[in-house]
Design an enzyme around this catalytic site. Structure first.
Site, PDB file in Angstrom:
ATOM      1  N   GLU A   1       0.458  -1.374  -0.120  1.00 15.38           N
ATOM      2  CA  GLU A   1       0.297  -0.240  -0.233  1.00 15.38           C
ATOM      3  C   GLU A   1       1.088   1.346  -0.225  1.00 15.38           C
ATOM      4  O   GLU A   1       0.392   1.887   0.603  1.00 15.38           O
ATOM      5  CB  GLU A   1      -0.894  -0.080   1.411  1.00 15.38           C
ATOM      6  CG  GLU A   1      -2.092  -1.142   1.251  1.00 15.38           C
ATOM      7  CD  GLU A   1      -3.386  -1.048   2.405  1.00 15.38           C
ATOM      8  OE1 GLU A   1      -4.214  -1.319   2.616  1.00 15.38           O
ATOM      9  OE2 GLU A   1      -2.202  -1.056   3.637  1.00 15.38           O
TER      10      GLU A   1
HETATM   11  C1  ACM Z   1      -2.091  -5.401   4.021  1.00 17.08           C
HETATM   12  O1  ACM Z   1      -3.308  -5.728   4.245  1.00 17.08           O
HETATM   13  N1  ACM Z   1      -2.056  -3.861   3.093  1.00 17.08           N
HETATM   14  C2  ACM Z   1      -0.815  -5.940   3.851  1.00 17.08           C
END
Ligand code: ACM
Length: 697
Positions: free
Chosen positions: A322
């Site tokens: 992310e």
């Molecule tokens: C995650 O859930 N961003 C690893």
């Protein structure tokens, strides 16, 4: 001769082994072993105060320690005194003879043999395994079979041959978003050992906190943790505790994103000028390490070097998930670097960063692990991919020759049912068509406990007992899939885990009592027992104001179980009742339950007068009362064999529809079974009530 022949047959029958479902179904084993045979008509082994474990190879200190821990657990499960039970250095006439062919590795390794054989008869047990790790697993199996009998505590006669399906069976705990003290970690390690999980993945840095003492870069914890971090001494203590229980500890330091807390003390690491403060909100944020500066890699080299020494495991998790790339896009120097190095987009830049970091991790003797996003063909095949996106990305990795493990489908924070996690198999769906060789690359999976909405007080109730269903999926043969059997054993395991000081059951009533101001919480409990938190990421979406790391976790949603056993059991009762599988007392049980719901509101109203937290759930209480009334009327129609009138049916179905709408971020999980009673009383086929979309996003 003929007589002898008959005697031989009789003896053979008497000791014959059975895999009869009736016989084995009384065992509470979880995870279910690869092979279990009960010995027909044989007596159990009694656990008496003279109970002694004899060691075949007493020179292995890890083996001895494992048996000491086992005896402590046996005391907990039988209520015996600390001085009961003994270890003997030879097997002699010990009640449990333990034999390990080889010590396990000083630093536990991926893929070490965990198999064992356990035979118990009325005269004694024999546990043998190729390694001490296998002995640890077999000791847990022995413990799980201890039960009270008319003769006292005892273990039934069995022959068990067991080995895990996957070598990597993990639990991730996020200590970054909410700090979890050492005692929380240790009791969860006990729970993991009880269900044969073998990897503790410790998520140690986040936007909201940097949680490990660094001696080289002390401003990481001094400025990035609110004083809530683990000293290196504590980390070593946790690792030793895990090691004694056959559990590896893998640290995760998330980079280049999810890293705001690092920048509070070291703003030069970031891709935009500081100053930075510890993030209080939840979500994905812009700050990310600057992949273009050599000083970033110099810092990471020293930091990873320090942590590689602190954490002995072979694997080192760098996160990698992310990254939104906004700081990179806003920084002209970074843009210029990308052009100069022909890096076309943010993903290319992150891949460049990962390649550099992988070399650093390897230089310090470790194997790099990261989330799906790090998968790029330029990285060496040694790295391990943890998939939070699904079996398909795991399969993609395997096809490209990368090892991986599954976490998609095992996110405990999303409040799914144990059955939903149990149904997720690393070899299914997107990974179903892999060749045998590609399947070898799939190492197992990990349950994930992300910590936006957990505190030390309620985290156990989000992990247990559901993690036991995931542990079984990863240990037991692929064809062990009976959901009813799983729930029966999971319910038992839940109580069993109380002995380790896990608080998933014990903190529930005190939390409710705090909400009612110390007064009788029985009425609040009646309601809390049959609600569940909204699912998926709906909690954020339904929040009245934006939640932060400073928001108290003290409401009914924080005490309510992710999966209500009461609602599930009531649902089963109604299903059986409507299917005509009626047992004596069944209708009475349904009626008395409905009456208690109908009448609960009066009592609960009293608490609501003096508690804002109780007030919040009164709309649910009101609907529960209406469901009780509707359900009782439906049972009356069914009893009289009279079809419920259309007008009544339409009104009551509307009650059920209203009742399943989320309020206070909670769902009334008994709306579904009551809807079925209403439908059946009107001569309709009962259908499942579908959760509204806003309650399960
Ligand atoms: C995650 O859930 N961003 C690893």
């Amino acid at each position: 001769m003929r007589v002898l022949y008959i005697v031989v047959i009789i003896v053979a029958l008497a000791v014959s082994l059975t895999t009869d479902a009736e016989e084995t179904s009384s065992l509470h084993l979880m995870p279910w072993p690869a092979s279990v045979k009960t010995t027909a008509s044989s007596q159990p082994l009694l656990i008496q105060t003279s109970f002694t474990v004899g060691l075949h190879n007493a020179s292995d200190p890890t083996l001895r320690r494992a048996v000491e821990i086992f005896l402590t657990d046996l005391r907990r499960h039988t209520g015996s005194l600390p001085l009961d039970f003994n270890i003997s250095n030879d097997s002699g006439d010990a009640q449990l003879k333990v034999k390990s062919e080889h010590p396990s590795k000083p630093v536990q390794e991926l893929g070490e043999d965990e198999s064992y054989t356990l035979e118990v008869t009325s005269t004694g047990g024999e546990l043998s395994a190729p390694t001490t790790l296998g002995v640890m697993r077999g000791l847990q199996t022995f413990l799980q079979m201890v039960e009270i009998t008319p003769q006292g505590f005892a273990v039934p006669s069995v022959v068990i041959q067991d080995k895990p399906r996957f070598p990597w069976r993990g639990l991730m705990i996020d200590s970054g978003r909410h700090f979890m003290p050492v005692e929380v970690i240790k009791r969860n390690l006990d729970g993991m050992a009880a269900v044969k999980m073998n990897v503790f993945h410790w998520h140690l840095s986040e936007n909201q906190g940097f949680r490990v003492e660094s001696k080289r870069f002390p401003k990481l914890q001094e400025m990035g943790s609110d004083g809530l971090f683990y000293t290196q001494e504590q980390v070593r203590d946790v690792i030793a505790y895990a090691h004694e229980r056959g559990i590896r500890v893998i640290p995760e330091f998330d980079m280049p994103g999810h890293s705001t807390a690092w920048f509070v003390g070291y703003p030069d690491l970031a891709s935009a000028p500081g100053p930075y403060t510890i993030e209080r909100k939840w979500g994905v944020f812009d700050p990310a390490m600057d992949p273009t500066r050599e000083s970033t890699y110099k810092f990471l080299d020293e930091f990873i070097g320090e942590m590689a020494k602190l954490f002995p495991d072979q694997f080192f998790h760098i996160g990698g998930d992310e990254v939104n790339g906004k700081q990179w896009e806003a920084n002209p120097k970074i843009q210029q670097f990308m052009r100069a190095h022909s890096l076309k987009n943010n993903a290319d830049l992150q891949a460049y960063f990962n390649t550099r970091v992988q070399k650093i991790v390897a230089k310090h003797g470790k194997t790099m692990e990261g989330w799906d996003e790090i998968l790029r063909p330029d990285l060496p095949k040694t790295i391990v991919i943890q998939s939070w996106r699904g079996q398909k990305s795991l399969a993609d990795a395997a096809r490209q020759g990368y090892r991986g493990l599954l976490s998609s489908g095992y996110y405990l924070d999303l409040m799914g049912t144990a059955a939903s996690h149990y149904a997720v198999d690393p070899f299914a769906d997107g990974a179903a068509n892999l060749s045998d060789e590609e399947k070898q690359k799939i190492l197992g999976g990990e349950a994930c406990m992300w910590a936006e909405y957990v505190s030390p007080e309620n985290i156990d109730s989000r992990i247990w007992p559901r993690a036991a269903a995931i542990a079984e999926r990863l240990w037991s043969p692929q064809d062990v899939t009976d959901v009813n059997s799983m729930y029966a054993r999971m319910d038992h395991t839940s109580q069993w885990l109380d002995a380790y000081g896990l608080t998933h059951n014990t903190n529930y009533v005190p939390m409710l009592e705090r909400m009612t101001g110390g007064s009788d919480a029985a009425a609040l409990r009646t309601l809390a027992d049959i609600v569940e938190p909204v699912k998926g990421y709906a909690r954020e979406q339904l929040a009245a104001s934006e939640p932060t790391s400073l928001t108290p976790l003290n409401r009914v949603i924080d005490a309510a179980r992710p999966e209500s056993a009461t609602a599930r059991q009531f649902g089963e009762l109604v299903n059986n009742f409507l299917a005509g599988q009626i047992k004596p007392g069944m209708e009475l049980q349904i009626r008395s339950t409905l009456i208690s719901w109908r009448d609960n509101e009066l009592q609960l109203s009293a608490s609501a007068q003096s508690s804002s937290i109780v007030q919040e759930v009164m709309p649910l209480s009101h609907d529960l009362s209406a469901l009780g009334t509707a359900g009782l009327q439906a049972v009356d129609y069914l009893d009289r064999g009279q079809k419920a009138p259309d007008g009544w049916k339409a009104e009551q179905l509307a009650v059920a529809q209203r009742a399943i709408q989320p309020r206070a971020q909670l769902l009334l999980m008994v709306a579904g079974p009551v809807q079925k009673l209403i439908q059946a009383s009107a001569g309709e086929k009962p259908t499942d009530l579908v959760l509204p979309k806003n309650a399960s996003d």
